[in-house]
Write a protein that holds these residues in place. Structure first.
Motif, mmCIF file in Angstrom:
data_model
loop_
_atom_site.group_PDB
_atom_site.id
_atom_site.type_symbol
_atom_site.label_atom_id
_atom_site.label_comp_id
_atom_site.label_asym_id
_atom_site.label_seq_id
_atom_site.Cartn_x
_atom_site.Cartn_y
_atom_site.Cartn_z
ATOM 1 N N GLY A 16 -13.483 -5.036 -26.850
ATOM 2 C CA GLY A 16 -14.030 -3.775 -26.386
ATOM 3 C C GLY A 16 -14.387 -3.944 -24.923
ATOM 4 O O GLY A 16 -14.299 -5.046 -24.373
ATOM 5 N N CYS A 17 -14.798 -2.859 -24.301
ATOM 6 C CA CYS A 17 -15.033 -2.899 -22.854
ATOM 7 C C CYS A 17 -16.493 -3.163 -22.521
ATOM 8 O O CYS A 17 -16.868 -3.160 -21.351
ATOM 9 C CB CYS A 17 -14.587 -1.583 -22.231
ATOM 10 S SG CYS A 17 -15.660 -0.195 -22.656
ATOM 11 N N SER A 18 -17.313 -3.345 -23.538
ATOM 12 C CA SER A 18 -18.773 -3.497 -23.484
ATOM 13 C C SER A 18 -19.472 -2.158 -23.311
ATOM 14 O O SER A 18 -20.704 -2.096 -23.285
ATOM 15 C CB SER A 18 -19.239 -4.494 -22.411
ATOM 16 O OG SER A 18 -19.396 -3.886 -21.158
ATOM 17 N N GLY A 19 -18.696 -1.093 -23.236
ATOM 18 C CA GLY A 19 -19.315 0.231 -23.083
ATOM 19 C C GLY A 19 -20.211 0.600 -24.252
ATOM 20 O O GLY A 19 -21.223 1.299 -24.072
ATOM 21 N N CYS A 20 -19.855 0.135 -25.447
ATOM 22 C CA CYS A 20 -20.701 0.469 -26.606
ATOM 23 C C CYS A 20 -22.047 -0.245 -26.508
ATOM 24 O O CYS A 20 -23.088 0.320 -26.850
ATOM 25 C CB CYS A 20 -19.976 0.096 -27.897
ATOM 26 S SG CYS A 20 -18.579 1.170 -28.268
ATOM 27 N N GLU A 62 -19.085 -4.246 -31.853
ATOM 28 C CA GLU A 62 -18.293 -3.451 -30.904
ATOM 29 C C GLU A 62 -16.901 -4.065 -30.792
ATOM 30 O O GLU A 62 -16.753 -5.279 -30.743
ATOM 31 C CB GLU A 62 -18.941 -3.462 -29.515
ATOM 32 C CG GLU A 62 -18.013 -2.910 -28.430
ATOM 33 C CD GLU A 62 -18.527 -3.110 -27.005
ATOM 34 O OE1 GLU A 62 -19.747 -3.111 -26.791
ATOM 35 O OE2 GLU A 62 -17.668 -3.252 -26.117
ATOM 36 N N GLY A 88 -18.542 2.254 -32.462
ATOM 37 C CA GLY A 88 -17.571 2.801 -31.521
ATOM 38 C C GLY A 88 -16.146 2.841 -32.051
ATOM 39 O O GLY A 88 -15.803 2.202 -33.045
ATOM 40 N N ASP A 89 -15.323 3.597 -31.357
ATOM 41 C CA ASP A 89 -13.976 3.880 -31.856
ATOM 42 C C ASP A 89 -13.058 2.665 -31.861
ATOM 43 O O ASP A 89 -12.127 2.602 -32.667
ATOM 44 C CB ASP A 89 -13.348 5.004 -31.025
ATOM 45 C CG ASP A 89 -14.010 6.344 -31.289
ATOM 46 O OD1 ASP A 89 -14.761 6.452 -32.282
ATOM 47 O OD2 ASP A 89 -13.793 7.289 -30.504
ATOM 48 N N CYS A 90 -13.261 1.690 -30.971
ATOM 49 C CA CYS A 90 -12.425 0.487 -31.017
ATOM 50 C C CYS A 90 -12.665 -0.258 -32.318
ATOM 51 O O CYS A 90 -11.713 -0.710 -32.974
ATOM 52 C CB CYS A 90 -12.719 -0.428 -29.832
ATOM 53 S SG CYS A 90 -12.191 0.228 -28.242
ATOM 54 N N ASN A 95 -8.436 2.066 -31.225
ATOM 55 C CA ASN A 95 -8.669 2.785 -29.962
ATOM 56 C C ASN A 95 -7.901 2.150 -28.796
ATOM 57 O O ASN A 95 -6.731 1.839 -28.935
ATOM 58 C CB ASN A 95 -10.183 2.846 -29.694
ATOM 59 C CG ASN A 95 -10.598 3.929 -28.723
ATOM 60 O OD1 ASN A 95 -9.936 4.946 -28.618
ATOM 61 N ND2 ASN A 95 -11.682 3.713 -28.008
ATOM 62 N N VAL A 96 -8.527 1.941 -27.666
ATOM 63 C CA VAL A 96 -7.827 1.493 -26.451
ATOM 64 C C VAL A 96 -7.101 0.149 -26.634
ATOM 65 O O VAL A 96 -5.913 0.036 -26.294
ATOM 66 C CB VAL A 96 -8.801 1.441 -25.252
ATOM 67 C CG1 VAL A 96 -8.084 0.932 -24.015
ATOM 68 C CG2 VAL A 96 -9.410 2.815 -25.000
ATOM 69 N N GLY A 152 -17.422 7.340 -31.589
ATOM 70 C CA GLY A 152 -17.561 7.700 -30.181
ATOM 71 C C GLY A 152 -16.988 6.620 -29.293
ATOM 72 O O GLY A 152 -16.810 5.484 -29.703
ATOM 73 N N CYS A 153 -16.667 7.002 -28.068
ATOM 74 C CA CYS A 153 -16.109 6.052 -27.098
ATOM 75 C C CYS A 153 -16.749 6.293 -25.733
ATOM 76 O O CYS A 153 -16.154 6.913 -24.878
ATOM 77 C CB CYS A 153 -14.592 6.207 -27.023
ATOM 78 S SG CYS A 153 -13.797 5.085 -25.842
ATOM 79 N N PRO A 154 -17.934 5.731 -25.543
ATOM 80 C CA PRO A 154 -18.744 5.076 -26.559
ATOM 81 C C PRO A 154 -19.571 6.107 -27.326
ATOM 82 O O PRO A 154 -19.700 7.246 -26.878
ATOM 83 C CB PRO A 154 -19.676 4.190 -25.726
ATOM 84 C CG PRO A 154 -19.889 4.995 -24.481
ATOM 85 C CD PRO A 154 -18.589 5.705 -24.220
HETATM 86 S S1 SF4 Z 1 -15.201 2.452 -28.136
HETATM 87 FE FE1 SF4 Z 1 -14.895 2.993 -25.966
HETATM 88 S S2 SF4 Z 1 -16.801 2.327 -24.962
HETATM 89 FE FE2 SF4 Z 1 -16.688 1.260 -26.961
HETATM 90 S S3 SF4 Z 1 -15.694 -0.696 -26.539
HETATM 91 FE FE3 SF4 Z 1 -14.083 0.762 -27.119
HETATM 92 S S4 SF4 Z 1 -13.323 1.597 -25.156
HETATM 93 FE FE4 SF4 Z 1 -15.302 0.651 -24.741
#
Ligand code: SF4
Length: 183
Positions: A16-20, A62, A88-90, A95-96, A152-154
């Motif tokens: 994940g991107c750490s956004g969560c 996350e 989160g969605d990942c 997700n991404v 959610g994202c996040p």
């Molecule tokens: S859900 Fe969105 S915010 Fe959370 S880790 Fe994945 S890309 Fe990042």
């Protein structure tokens, strides 16, 4: 539960991107209230020894699972928590990070380590101690049982707060078809 009566919690960061986790920190002053109710036993906010997580009541994850090491860490946490939360969605659906699933692993590594315009390595690392990329990025539920998903994202801080306070009250958070909470 800790001897001090607090709920034991661990959080984990996979692909994940750490956004969560940043959104978790967006709880701001509510973190103080949360701190009265939970005992944070492990988290990438303070440490990343994901293979040494103690037994907890709630494990929050996350990111999805992209390599063999992350799969081991997720199974480790699943074995040690009563309730596993996909944050989160990942974590929920890939997700991404799962965008790479449309390509073979070799092509992904070639693109990432050799062809990417910003690369400074120029070759695919072959060190056997490095985690091995799985054929597909996988959501948590494809590997372990997930008890609660926070979408959610996040997920925004209010959504995380709702889910955590429901869990602390002994209830499972519920979402409607638009991923909004309902009481
Ligand atoms: S859900 Fe969105 S915010 Fe959370 S880790 Fe994945 S890309 Fe990042």
């Amino acid at each position: 539960m800790s001897t001090n009566g607090k709920i034991k919690v661990a959080t984990m960061w996979l692909s994940g991107c750490s956004g969560c986790h940043m959104s978790f920190l967006d709880l701001d002053e509510r973190l103080l209230e949360l701190g009265k109710a939970i005992d944070l036993k492990a988290s990438p906010i303070v440490d990343i020894k994901f293979d040494q997580i103690p037994e907890v009541d709630v494990g929050i994850v996350e990111g999805c699972v992209n390599n063999n090491e992350q799969e081991e860490h997720l199974r480790h946490l699943r074995d040690r928590c009563k309730i596993l939360v996909a944050l989160g969605d990942c974590a929920i659906m890939g997700n991404v990070p799962a965008l790479r699933n449309q390509f073979p692993v070799d092509a992904v590594l070639q693109r990432g380590f050799v062809e990417t315009e910003s690369t400074q390595i120029g070759e695919i690392p072959m060190d056997p101690v490095m985690p091995r990329l799985l054929a597909k990025a996988r959501p948590l539920k494809e590997i372990v049982k997930v008890d609660v998903s926070i979408p959610g994202c996040p997920p925004d801080a209010d959504t995380i707060w709702y889910a955590l306070t429901e869990l602390l009250a002994g209830r499972m958070p519920k979402w409607d078809e638009r991923n909004l909470k309902y009481d």
